[in-house]
Structures are given as structure tokens and as C-alpha cells.
Design a protein around this motif. Structure first.
Motif, short mmCIF file in Angstrom:
data_model
loop_
_atom_site.label_atom_id
_atom_site.label_comp_id
_atom_site.label_asym_id
_atom_site.label_seq_id
_atom_site.Cartn_x
_atom_site.Cartn_y
_atom_site.Cartn_z
N TYR A 166 8.64 -5.28 -50.33
CA TYR A 166 9.53 -6.28 -49.74
C TYR A 166 8.72 -7.17 -48.80
O TYR A 166 8.11 -6.67 -47.84
CB TYR A 166 10.66 -5.62 -48.95
CG TYR A 166 11.59 -4.76 -49.77
CD1 TYR A 166 12.73 -5.31 -50.34
CD2 TYR A 166 11.34 -3.40 -49.95
CE1 TYR A 166 13.61 -4.52 -51.08
CE2 TYR A 166 12.21 -2.60 -50.69
CZ TYR A 166 13.34 -3.17 -51.26
OH TYR A 166 14.19 -2.39 -52.00
N ILE A 167 8.70 -8.47 -49.08
CA ILE A 167 8.05 -9.44 -48.20
C ILE A 167 9.11 -9.98 -47.25
O ILE A 167 10.08 -10.61 -47.69
CB ILE A 167 7.43 -10.60 -49.00
CG1 ILE A 167 6.50 -10.08 -50.11
CG2 ILE A 167 6.69 -11.56 -48.06
CD1 ILE A 167 5.26 -9.38 -49.61
N VAL A 168 8.95 -9.71 -45.96
CA VAL A 168 9.95 -10.10 -44.97
C VAL A 168 9.28 -10.98 -43.91
O VAL A 168 8.14 -11.39 -44.05
CB VAL A 168 10.60 -8.85 -44.34
CG1 VAL A 168 11.29 -8.00 -45.40
CG2 VAL A 168 9.57 -8.00 -43.59
N GLY A 169 10.00 -11.23 -42.84
CA GLY A 169 9.44 -12.00 -41.73
C GLY A 169 9.80 -13.48 -41.83
O GLY A 169 10.31 -13.96 -42.85
N GLY A 170 9.49 -14.21 -40.77
CA GLY A 170 9.92 -15.59 -40.68
C GLY A 170 8.97 -16.62 -41.24
O GLY A 170 9.33 -17.80 -41.32
N VAL A 171 7.76 -16.22 -41.64
CA VAL A 171 6.76 -17.21 -42.04
C VAL A 171 6.92 -17.64 -43.50
O VAL A 171 7.07 -18.83 -43.80
CB VAL A 171 5.34 -16.67 -41.80
CG1 VAL A 171 4.30 -17.64 -42.36
CG2 VAL A 171 5.09 -16.46 -40.30
#
Length: 322
Positions: free
Chosen positions: A259-264
Motif C-alpha cells: 500500500y502506497i500511502v502518504g500525502g506526497v
């Protein structure tokens, strides 16, 4: 009343919601600068919801930093917390503090259609760990384990501070350029909001280009507008993320998916989906075949940390009592 409150406390904003029927309700985002303490912010939220002190059965808060002991100092804002004083003030018997990236990982168990999209196709093996990795203010890395039908475990780690991997001569030159400026080059040195600017500056230096962008937003906007130098930086950022994610998959045996998460990444999602991420992800020499069939998803859900706090609270509340 026996209301359950969940919160996800960041540096700029504190997100709160009620957890009812295994779902978030009445989500609100409050600026941390507007409140002198966490208790004051929660009281404002409860007042808005018509809930009095003493009507909460339990609270779960996702926070950045270690969560042991009575005293907690928030690493990204001015608030402090004493568990004992907090519970006394709000008249709540149970307070669960959860590492913010553990909450993010648990939030993956409640994703809805439309809140994620496939980057690499495959079939997740539910008996194996899943990797959750997210460039944001820093680089969060953790794993998610499916224990049984109702229980999940998030295992936090410090995978964002591993050495930045190098896969070709260009990346070696970038690494050397950055090392000459700052010394040790970790994955987070590049794979974060500030890291995007650091990567841009390093690549400009190598290419003899005068840097003109000063923030992650400026680099991203320039890339979306088609500026060649900014586009090259975003491409390299995605490739580095692929290498780091691939290394973590091998270490964890994470055939449960990534899972690729985060705000970038969501800020340039289309560029990411067309990038060299997938090729770099599986570029592991004799072990490249290991990655066949491991699914990768880009997560765009807005309140994954809150969802994860709700999952953690629900799992805790449902445990048998001695």
C-alpha cells in the motif's frame, strides 16, 4: 451514552470522529494552532456534537512518536499529554495511544472502492504480511498482519531510515552529490516532502541547471505543467520509492501486497502511475521473479489514520476481559 472517539493528531491539524457501527461519523478537522491543548480541542469537538464529559466510553488517538509511559510530547506540534490528567479531565476510563503509522496501516483494512487504485496487478496472499509505505513529512514504513477473521496487527518500524538504494550510475551520482552535502543519505532523505526538494537540488547541480523551485509544491506544479527538469525529478523520486519498497518486500516477505500511502504521491498520481516505479520495484537481479503477482495499490483515502484508530479501538474493546 457510550460513545467512542477517535483522533489522528498531526502537526497542523487534528482530526476527530465518532466510531459507531465500525465506521467513522461526524469527522471534523481542527487546526492545532487554534487550541492550547489536546483536551481543549477535544472539548470543542464534543461540544459541537452535543456530547458531555463522562459520556465517552473510550478514546483512541493516533500520534507521531513512541507511546509508552504516562507523559507524551507530540513531536509535530506544541501539545503535551499526561494520560492520567487527560482521562481525569474528560472523565474517560480508557485511552489508547497508537503510533500514527500503525493507525495508517490498520486503516488499510477499511478501504472502500474508489479510495485506492492498482499500480501493479496481482493477488495478495492473506497469510503473508502486507507492506505499508508512505512518503509524507517523513517516510513511514510498516507491516500489516492478518491474524484471523476479525483481528489485524500493525507492526511499526523505522524502514524509512534505511540507506537509500542505488541501482544505476545516475543514481550513484545523485547519491554522491547528496552525500557530499549532508553526509549519510537515508531513504527518507529523498522520499519525503522535503526530500523532493533535496532531490531536485541535487539533480540540478548534476545537470548544470539553476534551481528555481523552493518547495515540494513548486516542484510538483512544475512537473504537472511539463517542465523537463521537474519531470525528471518526479520520475527519479518514483524510481527510488520503487527500490525502497522492493527492498522492504524482500525483507518482510510481503506477498500480502503493498500500500502506497502518504500525502506526497497523490499530488502527482498520474505521473506516478506512468513512472518507472514498477520496474524499479522488481529490479532485484536473481530475485526479480519474486515480485510477480505481488499487488501494489496507491491509496487516496482521506482519513486512513482515523479509520485505523477506530479499528484499533474496536479490536481492543472486543478483547475478552480478565
Amino acid at each position: 451514552m457510550n460513545e467512542l472517539l477517535v483522533g489522528d493528531i498531526g502537526g497542523t491539524n487534528a482530526r476527530f470522529a465518532l466510531w459507531r457501527d465500525n465506521q467513522l461519523h461526524a469527522v471534523r478537522v481542527l487546526p492545532t494552532a487554534d487550541y492550547t491543548s489536546l483536551e481543549q480541542a477535544i472539548q470543542a469537538y464534543l461540544h459541537e456534537q452535543g456530547i458531555a464529559r463522562g459520556e465517552l466510553a473510550a478514546i483512541c488517538l493516533a500520534v507521531a512518536g513512541p507511546v509508552d509511559g504516562d507523559e507524551f510530547q507530540f513531536t509535530n506540534n506544541h501539545w503535551r499529554l499526561s494520560r492520567r490528567a487527560f482521562c481525569d479531565m474528560l472523565q474517560v476510563k480508557q485511552l489508547l495511544l497508537l503510533n500514527d503509522f500503525s493507525a495508517m496501516a490498520l486503516g488499510m483494512t477499511r478501504l472502500l472502492p474508489g479510495e485506492f487504485q492498482a499500480v501493479c496487478a496481482g493477488d495478495a496472499d492473506p497469510a503473508r504480511p502486507a507492506l505499508v509505505i508512505g512518503p509524507g513529512t517523513g517516510l513511514g514504513v510498516g507491516s500489516l498482519l492478518h491474524l484471523n477473521q476479525q483481528q489485524w496487527m500493525a507492526v511499526p518500524g523505522e524502514g524509512g531510515h534505511v540507506d537509500l538504494p542505488v541501482g544505476n550510475a545516475r543514481e550513484a551520482a545523485i547519491h554522491q552529490q547528496m552525500q557530499s552535502q549532508i553526509g549519510h543519505v537515508s531513504a527518507e532523505t529523498v522520499l519525503s516532502g522535503g526530500g523532493l526538494v533535496r532531490l531536485y537540488q541535487a539533480m540540478c547541480a548534476l545537470d548544470g541547471v539553476q534551481p528555481v523551485h523552493l518547495s515540494p509544491a513548486e516542484v510538483t506544479e512544475a512537473a504537472l505543467a511539463g517542465e523537463p527538469q521537474a519531470l525528471a525529478v518526479i520520475e527519479q523520486f518514483c524510481c527510488f520509492l520503487g527500490r525502497v519498497a522492493g527492498n522492504n518486500v524482500l525483507t518482510l516477505g510481503a506477498r500480502g501486497g503493498v500500500y502506497i500511502v502518504g500525502g506526497v504521491i497523490p499530488r502527482f498520481a498520474e505521473l506516478f502511475l506512468r513512472s518507472g516505479f514498477a520496474a524499479s520495484f522488481a529490479d532485484k537481479g536473481c530475485m526479480s521473479g519474486y515480485f510477480a503477482g505481488i499487488p501494489v495499490w496507491l491509496v487516496t483515502a482521506e482519513f486512513s489514520g482515523l479509520l485505523g484508530a477506530g479499528v484499533a479501538l474496536q479490536q481492543t474493546m472486543s478483547l475478552p476481559r480478565n
